[in-house]
Design an enzyme around this catalytic site. Sequence first.
Site, PDB file in Angstrom:
ATOM      1  N   HIS A 255      11.415  62.050  83.531  1.00 31.58           N
ATOM      2  CA  HIS A 255      11.137  63.408  84.001  1.00 31.58           C
ATOM      3  C   HIS A 255       9.775  63.526  84.693  1.00 31.58           C
ATOM      4  O   HIS A 255       9.259  64.622  84.853  1.00 31.58           O
ATOM      5  CB  HIS A 255      11.214  64.431  82.852  1.00 31.58           C
ATOM      6  CG  HIS A 255      12.495  64.377  82.089  1.00 31.58           C
ATOM      7  ND1 HIS A 255      13.715  64.596  82.683  1.00 31.58           N
ATOM      8  CD2 HIS A 255      12.748  64.129  80.788  1.00 31.58           C
ATOM      9  CE1 HIS A 255      14.673  64.465  81.757  1.00 31.58           C
ATOM     10  NE2 HIS A 255      14.113  64.185  80.609  1.00 31.58           N
ATOM     11  N   ARG A 312      -0.890  76.089  90.366  1.00 36.04           N
ATOM     12  CA  ARG A 312      -2.045  75.252  90.723  1.00 36.04           C
ATOM     13  C   ARG A 312      -1.693  74.455  91.967  1.00 36.04           C
ATOM     14  O   ARG A 312      -0.554  74.493  92.424  1.00 36.04           O
ATOM     15  CB  ARG A 312      -2.320  74.266  89.584  1.00 36.04           C
ATOM     16  CG  ARG A 312      -1.065  73.480  89.247  1.00 36.04           C
ATOM     17  CD  ARG A 312      -1.292  72.343  88.299  1.00 36.04           C
ATOM     18  NE  ARG A 312      -0.105  71.965  87.576  1.00 36.04           N
ATOM     19  CZ  ARG A 312       0.883  71.215  88.041  1.00 36.04           C
ATOM     20  NH1 ARG A 312       0.832  70.759  89.268  1.00 36.04           N
ATOM     21  NH2 ARG A 312       1.933  70.928  87.299  1.00 36.04           N
TER      22      ARG A 312
HETATM   23  P1  ADP Z   1       7.909  69.813  83.121  1.00 34.54           P
HETATM   24  O1  ADP Z   1       7.207  71.122  83.293  1.00 34.54           O
HETATM   25  O2  ADP Z   1       7.725  69.206  81.771  1.00 34.54           O
HETATM   26  O3  ADP Z   1       7.669  68.862  84.242  1.00 34.54           O
HETATM   27  P2  ADP Z   1      10.389  70.725  84.328  1.00 34.54           P
HETATM   28  O4  ADP Z   1      11.118  71.913  83.869  1.00 34.54           O
HETATM   29  O5  ADP Z   1       9.608  70.853  85.594  1.00 34.54           O
HETATM   30  O6  ADP Z   1       9.451  70.201  83.139  1.00 34.54           O
HETATM   31  O7  ADP Z   1      11.399  69.525  84.468  1.00 34.54           O
HETATM   32  C1  ADP Z   1      10.962  68.198  84.728  1.00 34.54           C
HETATM   33  C2  ADP Z   1      12.132  67.383  85.219  1.00 34.54           C
HETATM   34  O8  ADP Z   1      13.158  67.329  84.214  1.00 34.54           O
HETATM   35  C3  ADP Z   1      12.820  67.969  86.433  1.00 34.54           C
HETATM   36  O9  ADP Z   1      12.207  67.585  87.631  1.00 34.54           O
HETATM   37  C4  ADP Z   1      14.203  67.388  86.297  1.00 34.54           C
HETATM   38  O10 ADP Z   1      14.188  66.045  86.712  1.00 34.54           O
HETATM   39  C5  ADP Z   1      14.440  67.386  84.797  1.00 34.54           C
HETATM   40  N1  ADP Z   1      15.130  68.624  84.376  1.00 34.54           N
HETATM   41  C6  ADP Z   1      14.555  69.777  83.984  1.00 34.54           C
HETATM   42  N2  ADP Z   1      15.481  70.708  83.668  1.00 34.54           N
HETATM   43  C7  ADP Z   1      16.677  70.119  83.847  1.00 34.54           C
HETATM   44  C8  ADP Z   1      18.049  70.541  83.662  1.00 34.54           C
HETATM   45  N3  ADP Z   1      18.335  71.748  83.211  1.00 34.54           N
HETATM   46  N4  ADP Z   1      19.028  69.657  83.954  1.00 34.54           N
HETATM   47  C9  ADP Z   1      18.734  68.409  84.389  1.00 34.54           C
HETATM   48  N5  ADP Z   1      17.499  67.949  84.555  1.00 34.54           N
HETATM   49  C10 ADP Z   1      16.471  68.774  84.287  1.00 34.54           C
END
Ligand code: ADP
Length: 525
Positions: A255, A312
């Site tokens: 992620h 940010r």
């Molecule tokens: P963080 O703030 O910890 O980075 P995010 O919500 O931005 O978390 O999600 C990080 C990554 O996790 C995303 O870019 C995607 O790859 C994966 N991800 C997040 N939510 C989902 C979801 N509902 N289904 C599939 N992958 C997800």
Amino acid sequence: MSAGKKQKAATAVPAAPVAKLLRKVLIANRGEIALRIVRACQELGVRSVAVYSDADAHAPHVREADEAVNIGPAPSAESYLKGDVIIAAAKRVGADAIHPGYGFLSEREWFARAVRDAGLVWIGPPAEAIAALGSKTAARTLAVKHGVPVVPGTTEALSCADEAVTVATKFGFPVLLKAAAGGGGKGMRVVRSAGEMASAWDAARNESKKAFGDDAVYIEKYIEGPRHVEIQILADSHGTVISLGERECSVQRRHQKMIEEAPSPAVDVDLRRRMGAAAVRAAKAAGYVNAGTCEFLLDSTGEFYFLEMNTRIQVEHPVTELVTGIDLVQWQIRIASGEKIPFPSEIEPRGWAIECRLTSEDPSNGFLPSTGRVDYLHVPSGPGVRWDGGIETGSVVGLHYDPMLAKLIVWGATREEAVSRMHRALLELVVDGVETSREFHLRVMEDADFKSGAIDIQWLERRLESLLGSAPDEDALQAAAIAATLVADRDRRGGGRTSAAAAAAAAPESASAWARRGRTDGLRV
Ligand code: ADP
């Protein structure tokens, strides 16, 4: 793809007047982003003040800033996270403003508020907007209210694993448990069946508590095989909010983003416009000012879902800068100075930009963090190549901070040209003394899926083993080892300057390490 009004970035950017209000900016950060902000200040004629921990006394951002203040020992909890110490330093040196960069204190509402209460300008969104968007559940609630599509799931934190099973059954497995306070991929667990819930629940909560001091966890439907596409927005204090187009960030490991590009191979003019409008709506709803990023998942049918808003500057901002011609960090400072955004509401990207995050991690060893002294650094250059780095020859890489050492960014007229240029630039790059992710990036640039743009957020995890297993050609390695030795010999005869070859001569194993990294280009010497 619908036609629509097109604006060339080259004509969209006016000759810029220098920021008026601010004269001295303290940078509450370190490494490459601190140096990036120093450079923006210099170009605007604004004085810059670096802060540094004991471990960073000789860091490039400290040397390049106009002034520098020591704020404590190496651990970030005792230095870069000490908001009160940083604000006191800003007052002492007579700074007008604080730029937080990314990470550390950048998305802490209390810090934004404390800076303002101290009579300083905060170069970022208002504390109220950070609060409205800071928690993922609060941001989802706001998005839903303003017609921005979100991933199906809850907007409330759940009370226990049993409730999570009930909710997951309603949305259908697989689901994703997510920390409401999350960031950096932490506090997230995919759950594929009811039986997996209890242990995933505990793991997500514990990780979130440890990372963010908050164990609130909620559920989203786990979307299989989407892309991560995000929209860069700029908002001024006069009510103008614009979208600067998308970035594709689907090359992720655990992620976390590793390679980003702009534009996205999956986004056409019509989709760009719709995603941009959704991002602008979310920003307006939160009373957003300054630079921000709205993150979306884009599925294979072209539907997109709001994930969160990052309040940010992002690590990957340079790819947007290269395709729009707009200096985002300068505009953060200008907006904080009260300037109006002069750009049209729609900017068509020009060419293609790719960024590789160079980390001190060893891809051949499970991305294990690597520490040590950078004995030699050769930074790539040539047409269309940009290096945003926080290291130099002699830098010591420890375990106190994030492993990202630098970002290598390229621009090309087409995606194909950008991929090939990145490959060439990575071949030029030499970092001796610490293991880096360079080899990994080279393999990605050579990959047929990546070259064709057929990537999604799970692509890298699927391909990682075979990517890293494709060992470079043995003959080429041997030739590179011989070349390294020849260069070492030449350098030794030519004088005492530090170079890869000099290092190789001093420590013969370095030559083979050089070769191991597949530096067949050494033959050109
Ligand atoms: P963080 O703030 O910890 O980075 P995010 O919500 O931005 O978390 O999600 C990080 C990554 O996790 C995303 O870019 C995607 O790859 C994966 N991800 C997040 N939510 C989902 C979801 N509902 N289904 C599939 N992958 C997800």
